[in-house]
Write a protein that holds these residues in place. Sequence first.
Motif, PDB file in Angstrom:
ATOM      1  N   UNK A   2      -9.767  26.358  15.678  1.00 54.57           N
ATOM      2  CA  UNK A   2     -10.015  27.638  16.171  1.00 54.57           C
ATOM      3  C   UNK A   2      -8.408  28.405  16.187  1.00 54.57           C
ATOM      4  N   UNK A   3      -9.446  29.442  16.729  1.00 49.90           N
ATOM      5  CA  UNK A   3      -7.827  30.723  16.668  1.00 49.90           C
ATOM      6  C   UNK A   3      -8.138  31.379  17.973  1.00 49.90           C
ATOM      7  N   UNK A   4      -7.508  32.953  17.628  1.00 48.04           N
ATOM      8  CA  UNK A   4      -7.028  32.902  19.383  1.00 48.04           C
ATOM      9  C   UNK A   4      -8.474  33.790  19.679  1.00 48.04           C
ATOM     10  N   UNK A   5      -9.023  34.532  19.078  1.00 52.37           N
ATOM     11  CA  UNK A   5     -10.046  35.001  19.492  1.00 52.37           C
ATOM     12  C   UNK A   5     -11.137  33.955  20.059  1.00 52.37           C
ATOM     13  N   UNK A   6     -10.891  32.510  19.157  1.00 56.60           N
ATOM     14  CA  UNK A   6     -11.791  31.838  20.269  1.00 56.60           C
ATOM     15  C   UNK A   6     -11.152  31.298  21.170  1.00 56.60           C
ATOM     16  N   UNK A   7     -10.042  30.945  21.622  1.00 56.16           N
ATOM     17  CA  UNK A   7      -9.149  31.057  22.792  1.00 56.16           C
ATOM     18  C   UNK A   7      -9.635  32.279  23.857  1.00 56.16           C
ATOM     19  N   UNK A  48     -13.172  20.765  42.881  1.00 58.70           N
ATOM     20  CA  UNK A  48     -12.445  22.452  42.315  1.00 58.70           C
ATOM     21  C   UNK A  48     -11.007  22.088  42.250  1.00 58.70           C
ATOM     22  N   UNK A  49     -10.706  21.649  42.727  1.00 58.86           N
ATOM     23  CA  UNK A  49      -9.527  21.706  42.702  1.00 58.86           C
ATOM     24  C   UNK A  49      -8.044  21.210  41.732  1.00 58.86           C
ATOM     25  N   UNK A  50      -8.970  19.996  41.526  1.00 60.91           N
ATOM     26  CA  UNK A  50      -8.836  19.156  40.023  1.00 60.91           C
ATOM     27  C   UNK A  50      -9.119  19.644  38.785  1.00 60.91           C
ATOM     28  N   UNK A  51     -10.091  20.512  39.455  1.00 58.10           N
ATOM     29  CA  UNK A  51     -10.647  22.000  38.123  1.00 58.10           C
ATOM     30  C   UNK A  51      -9.344  23.218  37.305  1.00 58.10           C
ATOM     31  N   UNK A  52      -8.986  23.250  38.964  1.00 56.37           N
ATOM     32  CA  UNK A  52      -8.481  24.412  38.972  1.00 56.37           C
ATOM     33  C   UNK A  52      -6.705  23.718  37.983  1.00 56.37           C
ATOM     34  N   UNK A  53      -6.256  22.022  38.709  1.00 55.45           N
ATOM     35  CA  UNK A  53      -4.925  21.962  39.039  1.00 55.45           C
ATOM     36  C   UNK A  53      -4.598  21.130  37.056  1.00 55.45           C
ATOM     37  N   UNK A  54      -5.947  21.332  36.738  1.00 52.95           N
ATOM     38  CA  UNK A  54      -5.748  20.946  34.483  1.00 52.95           C
ATOM     39  C   UNK A  54      -5.644  22.461  34.597  1.00 52.95           C
ATOM     40  N   UNK A  55      -6.135  23.295  34.941  1.00 55.51           N
ATOM     41  CA  UNK A  55      -6.218  24.254  34.272  1.00 55.51           C
ATOM     42  C   UNK A  55      -4.892  25.087  34.331  1.00 55.51           C
ATOM     43  N   UNK A  56      -4.035  25.241  35.769  1.00 50.90           N
ATOM     44  CA  UNK A  56      -2.645  25.208  35.581  1.00 50.90           C
ATOM     45  C   UNK A  56      -1.724  24.614  34.809  1.00 50.90           C
ATOM     46  N   UNK A  57      -2.088  23.324  34.759  1.00 53.09           N
ATOM     47  CA  UNK A  57      -1.281  22.119  34.466  1.00 53.09           C
ATOM     48  C   UNK A  57      -0.825  22.208  32.464  1.00 53.09           C
ATOM     49  N   UNK A 129     -10.166  21.196  24.577  1.00 54.99           N
ATOM     50  CA  UNK A 129      -9.736  20.114  25.577  1.00 54.99           C
ATOM     51  C   UNK A 129      -9.975  20.075  27.415  1.00 54.99           C
ATOM     52  N   UNK A 130      -9.508  21.742  27.170  1.00 53.65           N
ATOM     53  CA  UNK A 130      -9.402  22.147  28.498  1.00 53.65           C
ATOM     54  C   UNK A 130     -10.932  22.673  28.606  1.00 53.65           C
ATOM     55  N   UNK A 134     -12.716  21.059  31.970  1.00 54.18           N
ATOM     56  CA  UNK A 134     -13.303  21.924  32.768  1.00 54.18           C
ATOM     57  C   UNK A 134     -15.319  21.890  33.251  1.00 54.18           C
ATOM     58  N   UNK A 135     -15.980  22.680  31.787  1.00 61.66           N
ATOM     59  CA  UNK A 135     -17.562  21.951  31.782  1.00 61.66           C
ATOM     60  C   UNK A 135     -17.931  20.716  32.672  1.00 61.66           C
ATOM     61  N   UNK A 136     -17.325  19.169  32.184  1.00 59.03           N
ATOM     62  CA  UNK A 136     -17.700  18.382  32.076  1.00 59.03           C
ATOM     63  C   UNK A 136     -17.226  18.106  33.645  1.00 59.03           C
ATOM     64  N   UNK A 137     -16.137  18.995  34.556  1.00 58.39           N
ATOM     65  CA  UNK A 137     -16.413  18.694  36.304  1.00 58.39           C
ATOM     66  C   UNK A 137     -16.805  19.703  36.844  1.00 58.39           C
TER      67      UNK A 137
END
Length: 170
Positions: A2-7, A48-57, A129-130, A134-137
């Motif tokens: 994956x590249x920057x556009x995919x991100x 929701x807080x878990x998803x958000x926290x994972x995106x932050x970490x 992975x991120x 997020x999709x899973x949760x």
Amino acid sequence: MLGKDDFARLFDYTVWANHRLMRGAATLASEDFRRDLGASHGGVRGTLVHIMGAEWIWLERWKGVSPRRLFDEGEFPDLLAVRDRWAAIEEHRAAWLEALRPEAAAEPVRYHTTEGREFQAPLWHLVQHLANHSTYHRGQVSLLMRRVGGPTVSTDLLVYDRDQERRQQA
């Protein structure tokens, strides 16, 4: 790879899906939003807080910082508090992505887990992975919302793609 556009696509999708889910959660009674439903992260708020926290970490790890703990759902008394913190994380991630060198996608990222274990992986693996995490949760949150009488919310990537096509044609 994956590249920057995919991100950018994965992050746009993630924001779109998170917002759809939060709109659904906004229809819940506050006690249902906070209720522990016995899921891996409690209930709607906890997940929701878990998803958000994972995106932050993960964003912090990509910048070379390894926080030692995730968020505690008690820090967020209601959906508005979750939404406000998440908006700041989304803005921060967008600025990070804008400044990201394209070749950085293939470079390894060293990080420590909250338990202190050290790992490394190419950035593109971690971004993928991120998005998957997020999709899973989000699927769990959707199920939890239905358990308390809330709406069914579709956050599939294909639904996002169709939504984007409609917006471009309008």
